[in-house]
Design a protein around this motif. Structure first.
Motif, short mmCIF file in Angstrom:
data_model
loop_
_atom_site.label_atom_id
_atom_site.label_comp_id
_atom_site.label_asym_id
_atom_site.label_seq_id
_atom_site.Cartn_x
_atom_site.Cartn_y
_atom_site.Cartn_z
N SER A 68 43.26 45.74 27.68
CA SER A 68 43.74 44.67 28.56
C SER A 68 44.88 43.94 27.88
O SER A 68 45.11 44.10 26.67
CB SER A 68 42.60 43.69 28.87
OG SER A 68 42.29 42.90 27.74
N ALA A 83 39.49 43.51 34.90
CA ALA A 83 38.77 44.77 34.70
C ALA A 83 38.92 45.28 33.28
O ALA A 83 37.95 45.74 32.66
CB ALA A 83 39.26 45.82 35.69
N GLY A 84 40.12 45.23 32.73
CA GLY A 84 40.34 45.73 31.37
C GLY A 84 39.58 44.92 30.34
O GLY A 84 38.94 45.48 29.44
N PHE A 87 37.12 46.92 41.55
CA PHE A 87 38.33 47.60 41.07
C PHE A 87 38.30 49.11 41.28
O PHE A 87 39.27 49.79 40.94
CB PHE A 87 38.54 47.29 39.58
CG PHE A 87 38.72 45.82 39.30
CD1 PHE A 87 39.95 45.22 39.50
CD2 PHE A 87 37.66 45.05 38.86
CE1 PHE A 87 40.13 43.86 39.26
CE2 PHE A 87 37.81 43.70 38.62
CZ PHE A 87 39.05 43.09 38.82
N GLU A 147 45.86 52.79 33.63
CA GLU A 147 44.58 52.14 33.33
C GLU A 147 44.58 50.72 33.90
O GLU A 147 44.99 50.52 35.03
CB GLU A 147 44.32 52.18 31.82
CG GLU A 147 44.12 53.60 31.29
CD GLU A 147 42.85 54.26 31.79
OE1 GLU A 147 41.90 53.56 32.18
OE2 GLU A 147 42.80 55.50 31.81
N HIS A 148 44.15 49.72 33.12
CA HIS A 148 44.16 48.33 33.60
C HIS A 148 45.19 47.52 32.81
O HIS A 148 44.97 46.33 32.54
CB HIS A 148 42.77 47.72 33.44
CG HIS A 148 41.71 48.39 34.26
ND1 HIS A 148 41.69 48.32 35.63
CD2 HIS A 148 40.66 49.16 33.90
CE1 HIS A 148 40.65 49.02 36.09
NE2 HIS A 148 40.01 49.53 35.06
N ASP A 200 36.65 51.38 39.72
CA ASP A 200 36.67 52.12 38.45
C ASP A 200 35.33 52.81 38.23
O ASP A 200 34.39 52.24 37.67
CB ASP A 200 36.97 51.15 37.30
CG ASP A 200 37.22 51.87 35.99
OD1 ASP A 200 37.01 53.10 35.94
OD2 ASP A 200 37.62 51.21 35.02
N ASP A 258 42.71 40.00 37.62
CA ASP A 258 42.51 41.40 37.23
C ASP A 258 41.91 41.40 35.83
O ASP A 258 42.60 41.56 34.83
CB ASP A 258 43.83 42.15 37.26
CG ASP A 258 43.65 43.63 36.93
OD1 ASP A 258 42.51 44.04 36.67
OD2 ASP A 258 44.65 44.36 36.92
#
Length: 881
Positions: free
Chosen positions: A304, A487-488, A548, A15-16, A550, A485
């Motif tokens: 995250s 994204a999460g 990303f 995942e992230h 996703d 990063d």
């Protein structure tokens, strides 16, 4: 057959997340990086092997070039399940696979509500002094492993046998608590010892019960603090013992007299209970905990990394203010708290006051509004003491320190440090250039993101606000996705956006939504549909997909994005009632200090522009998700709404009410007919020229104005705007010593006086969204396919720059771009990772060309650049220094 000697697969990721402990999904997606020295190598297929219950299974060879967020090819995992996954791949010109990667350890958390036996416990106390919870237990000598699953109504820190569990700060992060409460999984095996043990947990108000917003409301989510903790001990004979919060836990009062995110923390070390987190036979004055009603179905694993301490900073100087106060300057506006190392008599008090700037030599606290931003430490006495607040953070560069136990009141070197706190995202992007002021501007953008990504994306970190304003992140998301990063964290925040969204599609102006005016209310009906703010429902998921790769976030947020867009279409930009309550181009520099929404741009035009913008994004989402009918429907709606927007312009492309933002929206959102673009671009350039190349945009226009100029042939105007040092401009705060991005173009006036406006923050990232243009256009690095699978490399040198560059850690590996200009000779260096394609466009206008992975160098001759302005001045040392 031997494996490939030139290509290898790194340990996969999940995942992230940074690691695989405590996963919240039974079907986790895997990603992997491929490294090697074989130019233009491409993955043709892959195989994933899973070690599970002492047996191995594989996915078999799957013909696919995908390596980012690859779907789980095995049966779903169960709660607490532990597996190991590794990957190997085949190339387009290889008959043998690579060696297997190193394995990734995966472990799920508690996936279902009925996995929890823990009950939510509370002191049900009304005292301001904060509680600590405690439970003793015994561990056998054949322990195999131990896990702690924990969360709180409030924020917590846990200790076992006097040792801190984890390194989270302000856990759990702020969510829409009525819908989602995050818990974390900790491996506590090494914390335990044979025989008696004890766990102790401190709980503070945090966002759940603390002060929220500028109206001073408290207990917005609830009146009672709570703790939910479940320890699971697994022994070598496969037996499991659970120690879970319930009526058999105790609580007592701890040493934290009070703690608040806005006001700070008051800690009396004399009240520290030596037995609160260790096994003890001492006198027990603990009271039994009470059990609260609680719905376990709202529990969710995080997506995250947590908020952590990421850096410590020493003061760069000590200042004696005109009033005789001792001030410490840390040289950088940051978010976190101060750590003390001190010795002195019992009962001695040290007081710390925080602020971002000085005003006429004293701490500039007026921008904090009602936030006290004050920490107090009362010494225990005896040996050297170490202290740092646990349950608060401040936005500050300067700290006024009172009561230091020395003759002159000045702490010695090393006794006071600033601890930087933010969501511990991996840094992914850098930017460099030959202009020191632009370089400092970019550094300021990075620091503002760090300070405002604390569990959620906030507007500011210092005053009595710190809310997840949707408009700020809508403007900044592309920049954020390059630098870190995130994204999460943003994917998690989008879950709360959807959860807090009204049934009719209305998105609140900040997320998580709390009605700071009317505590206890959950609806957002009192707020208007706010164009440019609620559009975060479309902009942020689309940005995460682009940056990303996703697609999962698109699928999950699609219905939320559609509902928002349909709600926004209920407003008619031609009806004054629809735009009368819009924020418009918020904080346009022409707006009066006390009316930040009253700028040069017609709010109705902003509304009309964003109606089309969100429709275009929804259509793009639908296409990405293979929802063809939806795509056609929304494309037609967008066409219809473009006709509405056209009413704000004359047939030749001139805006009826001209402003920099009006033209920028029309050009960048592609809202004009082809024959109108030239006039609109020329009019925008004329407005910029007439302003003396000073900025005339707010939150809406600032992210896109340089794109608008560039796309219509006015690159040098964009550079002159970017490199302007007179106010209002991006660089004016830099010349005044700014180390973060300001909320207003003139948050500090040249005479050292703070802007008189009621809202004046020195750490807001929204106006720093220009960094996205610097990455894509100045350095020349942009995604041209989701997740940077394809990269557009198209630098456009200009202004006084002789060099620039950027690096970005894409989901496929590191991309780097750098260019240098010597006379007319332009040299571009590009490095691409395996699995990507670069589309290179040189600034001499030569044809775009495609290149594969590896290192590439290009040269061309440019026309002699026109000198656009005088060299940049030196950075002054006024406001923040």
């Amino acid at each position: 057959m031997p494996a490939s000697p030139v290509v290898r697969v790194r340990t996969p990721t999940v995942e992230h997340l940074r690691d695989g402990l405590g996963l919240g999904t039974p079907r986790p997606r895997l990603s992997w990086l491929i490294e090697g020295d074989s130019p233009n190598w491409r993955q043709e297929s892959y195989e994933i092997e899973l070690e599970r219950d002492f047996s191995r299974s594989t996915s078999g060879q799957i013909r696919s070039d995908e390596s980012v967020l690859v779907p789980w090819p095995f049966p779903p995992l169960g709660s607490r399940e532990q597996v190991r996954a590794r990957v190997r791949v085949w190339g387009h010109d290889e008959t043998a696979p690579t060696e297997w990667s190193e394995p990734l350890q995966l472990e799920t958390g508690l996936l279902h509500a009925n996995d929890w036996s823990a009950l939510m416990v509370s002191p049900r106390a009304t005292t301001e002094r904060l509680p600590v919870f405690r439970r003793e237990f015994t561990v056998r000598d054949d322990l195999l492993q131990a896990r702690l699953y924990v969360t709180a109504l409030g924020v917590y820190e846990a200790e076992i046998n006097g040792e801190r569990v984890g390194d989270d700060v302000l856990a759990p992060e702020w969510t829409s608590y009525q819908h989602r409460l995050l818990y974390r999984t900790h491996d506590i095996t090494t914390h335990l010892r044979d025989g008696p043990n004890a766990i102790g947990v401190m709980v503070a108000d945090g966002w759940y019960r603390g002060r929220m917003g500028w109206t001073g409301r408290r207990e917005v989510y609830g009146q009672d603090l709570g703790l939910l903790a479940q320890l699971e001990l697994t022994y070598r004979d496969d037996s499991r013992e659970t120690i879970a919060t319930g009526a058999d836990w105790s609580w007592g009062l701890g040493p934290v007299i009070s703690s608040d995110l806005y006001d700070g923390e008051d800690y009396d070390a004399r009240l520290l209970r030596d037995d609160w987190s260790i096994a003890s036979d001492g006198p027990a004055d603990w009271a039994p905990a009470e059990v609260l009603p609680f719905d376990h179905s709202v529990l969710a694993a995080p997506e995250s990394p947590p908020v952590r301490r990421t850096e410590t900073i020493q003061p760069v100087r000590v200042i004696r203010s005109p009033a005789g106060r001792v001030l410490l300057d840390f040289g950088q506006n940051l978010v976190g708290r101060v750590q003390l190392t001190v010795a002195g008599p019992a009962g001695h008090r040290i007081e710390l006051r925080h602020a971002e700037v000085l005003e006429h030599g004293e701490l500039g606290t007026r921008p904090l509004r009602s936030a006290l931003a004050r920490d107090v430490y009362t010494l225990r006495g005896g040996d050297t003491e170490h202290w740092e607040p646990r349950f608060t953070v401040h936005g500050f560069r300067y700290v006024e320190i009172g009561g230091w136990p020395s003759k002159d009141g000045v702490p010695p070197v090393g006794a006071v440090r600033a601890v930087v706190c933010h969501t511990d995202m991996a840094a992914t992007g850098t930017f460099t250039c030959s202009d020191p002021l632009l370089q400092r501007l970019h550094d300021n953008v990075v620091w503002s993101m760090r300070g405002n990504f604390l569990g959620i994306p906030t507007d500011c970190p210092q005053r009595d606000e710190r809310l997840g304003w949707t408009g700020d992140i809508a403007a900044f998301a592309p920049t954020a996705g390059f630098l870190y990063d995130c994204a999460g964290m943003l994917s998690s925040w989008l879950r709360d956006l959807a959860a807090d969204q009204e049934p009719g599609g209305k998105v609140p102006i900040f997320v998580p939504w709390v009605d700071v005016w009317h505590p206890g209310r959950r609806d957002v009906q009192a707020e208007p549909l706010m164009a440019g703010w609620g559009d975060a429902a479309t902009i942020v998921p689309w940005t995460l997909y682009q940056r990303f790769g996703d697609a999962g976030v698109l699928e999950r947020q699609y219905s939320s994005a559609v509902a928002w867009t349909q709600a926004l279409l209920s407003l008619d930009p031609r009806d004054p009632r629809s735009s009368s309550h819009q924020f418009g181009d918020w904080l346009d520099p022409t707006a009066p200090p006390d009316r930040p929404g009253d700028g040069a741009t017609d709010p109705a035009l902003v509304l009309a522009a964003y109606q089309v913008r969100s429709l275009d994004m929804i259509a793009a989402m639908a296409n990405a998700l293979d929802r063809t009918r939806d795509a056609v429907k929304f494309q037609q709606l967008a066409k219809d709404r473009r006709a509405v927007f056209a009413e704000f312009f004359a047939s030749d492309g001139t805006a009826h009410r001209e402003s920099q933002t009006s033209y920028a929206l029309a050009l960048v959102f592609d809202l004009l007919a082809p024959n109108q673009r030239r006039t609109a671009g020329d009019r925008l350039a004329r407005l910029v020229l007439d302003s003396g190349h000073r900025i005339g945009t707010g939150f809406i226009g600032t992210p896109i104005i340089c794109d608008a100029l560039t796309s219509t042939g006015h690159l040098e105007a964009a550079y002159r705007l970017l490199q302007q040092t007179e106010s209002p401009s991006w660089l004016h705060p830099v010349t005044l010593g700014a180390t973060t991005v300001w909320e207003r173009w003139d948050s500090m006036l040249p005479d050292g006086t703070i802007n008189p406006g009621e809202m004046t923050s020195f750490n807001h990232y929204a106006l720093g969204s220009i960094a996205d243009w610097m990455h894509r256009t100045v350095a020349g690095l942009a995604p041209s396919a989701p997740g940077y699978r394809e990269v557009l490399v198209a630098p456009k040198p200009g202004g006084t720059l002789s060099s620039a560059g950027a690096t970005h850690r894409t989901p496929y590996g590191d991309v780097s771009v750098s260019w240098n200009l010597e006379g007319r000779l332009f040299t571009l260096c590009l490095k691409l990772p395996i699995g990507t394609t670069g589309w290179v466009a040189l600034p001499d206008g030569s044809a775009e060309r495609a290149v594969g992975s590896g290192i590439h160098v290009f040269t061309c001759l440019l026309e002699q650049p026109e000198q656009t302005r005088e060299p940049v001045p030196a950075v002054q040392d006024q406001t923040e220094r």
